[in-house]
Write a protein that holds these residues in place. Structure first.
Motif, short mmCIF file in Angstrom:
data_model
loop_
_atom_site.label_atom_id
_atom_site.label_comp_id
_atom_site.label_asym_id
_atom_site.label_seq_id
_atom_site.Cartn_x
_atom_site.Cartn_y
_atom_site.Cartn_z
N TYR A 56 0.83 -1.21 0.00
CA TYR A 56 0.00 0.00 0.00
C TYR A 56 0.86 1.26 0.00
O TYR A 56 0.56 2.22 -0.70
N ILE A 74 -5.85 9.13 5.71
CA ILE A 74 -6.67 8.72 6.84
C ILE A 74 -7.54 7.53 6.45
O ILE A 74 -7.74 7.25 5.26
N ALA A 75 -8.08 6.83 7.47
CA ALA A 75 -9.02 5.74 7.28
C ALA A 75 -10.30 6.10 8.02
O ALA A 75 -10.29 6.26 9.25
N THR A 76 -11.40 6.24 7.30
CA THR A 76 -12.67 6.63 7.91
C THR A 76 -13.49 5.44 8.35
O THR A 76 -14.52 5.61 9.00
N SER A 77 -13.07 4.23 8.00
CA SER A 77 -13.76 3.02 8.43
C SER A 77 -12.88 2.23 9.39
O SER A 77 -11.65 2.27 9.27
N SER A 80 -10.88 -0.46 7.46
CA SER A 80 -10.14 -0.02 6.28
C SER A 80 -8.65 -0.28 6.37
O SER A 80 -8.03 -0.71 5.39
N PRO A 81 -7.99 -0.04 7.53
CA PRO A 81 -6.56 -0.32 7.60
C PRO A 81 -6.20 -1.78 7.33
O PRO A 81 -5.05 -2.08 6.99
N VAL A 84 -8.08 -2.57 3.00
CA VAL A 84 -7.48 -1.90 1.84
C VAL A 84 -6.13 -2.52 1.46
O VAL A 84 -5.91 -2.87 0.30
N ASP A 164 -8.76 9.92 2.04
CA ASP A 164 -9.18 8.65 2.63
C ASP A 164 -8.56 7.51 1.83
O ASP A 164 -8.55 7.54 0.59
N ILE A 165 -8.09 6.47 2.51
CA ILE A 165 -7.37 5.40 1.82
C ILE A 165 -8.30 4.59 0.91
O ILE A 165 -7.88 4.11 -0.14
N GLU A 166 -9.56 4.40 1.30
CA GLU A 166 -10.48 3.66 0.44
C GLU A 166 -10.81 4.46 -0.81
O GLU A 166 -10.90 3.89 -1.90
N TYR A 168 -8.88 6.63 -2.18
CA TYR A 168 -7.67 6.62 -3.00
C TYR A 168 -7.54 5.31 -3.76
O TYR A 168 -7.18 5.29 -4.94
#
Length: 269
Positions: A56, A74-77, A80-81, A84, A164-166, A168
């Motif tokens: 990642y 950032i990760a909003t879920s 997600s870390p 993703v 947000d990483i998702e 992205y």
């Protein structure tokens, strides 16, 4: 009585190669299992080294390089870390194992093809794979850096970017797919010309319309910035010309035996 002057019927290359339907299903199952094993093996290797997190970081590097100092993604879920990087791991495993997957597809369909069809399909499979990888590499190494720099240059100083990483990941996959498919333009041109849907002259006359179409497609599938749109539209136009050139060569070297015989008879005085 048999006419001594009549020409013998050409022998069917596929005679005796028919298989029962169940045998086809069993072979298809075996080919799918081998393809899945290849993906699983690559995924296992990537999970050990370099690891999902490092994959990642590698994918996010073009964006992180253009974020303001101290800014992070950032990760909003909650999950997600974990999810993703796992999705990126599976995506990378599939792409790396793609040659094996395509070989299994080729091995399954090849027995049912004539020799002139094999001369047509195998080069298309290899070249389409290389072109797709070229499109993805072009997007990652050249386009992303220019696009992110262009976008950040318009960001007000009062705004701190924290993507947000998702979101992205979705953006990256969309761009990879768009550029990968855009680089398949020569394959589409060659196939259409080879099966007789269009002629070489028609492809040449359609050149101006395709340029307009390329810019329309680029405007729809890329972000609303001029950099990414030009980066997609211009290669599409150039690859269209490559496709016309390749179609001439491809049609010449993949004719069916009957077509070659007719061409020889026509050439005779």
């Amino acid at each position: 009585m048999t006419d001594p002057n009549s020409k013998p019927e050409p022998e069917d290359e596929l005679a005796g190669t028919e298989q029962p339907f169940v045998a086809h299903l069993m072979e298809l199952r075996d080919r799918l299992i081998k393809a899945l094993i290849a993906v699983a093996v690559v995924a296992g290797v990537l999970a050990v080294y370099p690891g999902p997190g490092q994959l990642y970081d590698l994918l996010a590097a073009p964006l992180v390089a253009h974020l303001p100092a101290g800014a992070t993604m950032i990760a909003t879920s909650v999950i997600s870390p974990f999810m993703v990087p796992l999705k990126i791991l599976m995506l990378a495993a599939f792409l790396i194992a793609l040659p094996v997957v395509l070989y299994q597809v080729w091995a399954f369909v090849a027995p049912g093809l004539y020799s002139h069809e094999k001369r047509m399909v195998l080069p298309l499979v290899i070249s389409s794979t290389l072109l797709f990888f070229s499109g993805v590499a072009f997007c990652y190494f050249l386009v992303f850096g220019k696009v992110f720099a262009f976008i950040q240059s318009f960001a007000p100083k009062s705004i701190t970017a924290a993507p947000d990483i998702e979101a992205y990941l979705g953006f990256v996959m969309t761009m990879f797919l768009a550029f990968g498919l855009a680089f398949e333009v020569p394959i589409a041109v060659v196939v259409l010309a080879r099966i007789g849907v269009v002629t070489i002259d028609q492809l040449k006359s359609f050149r101006g319309y395709f340029i307009v179409l390329a810019f329309v497609v680029a405007a729809v599938v890329t972000p609303p910035d001029v950099v990414s749109q030009l980066a997609l539209a211009i290669p599409m136009c150039l690859l269209y010309e490559v496709g016309i050139w390749a179609a001439k060569i491809f049609i010449k070297h993949t004719k069916a035996p009957d077509d070659e015989a007719e061409s020889t008879e026509v050439a005779k005085p």
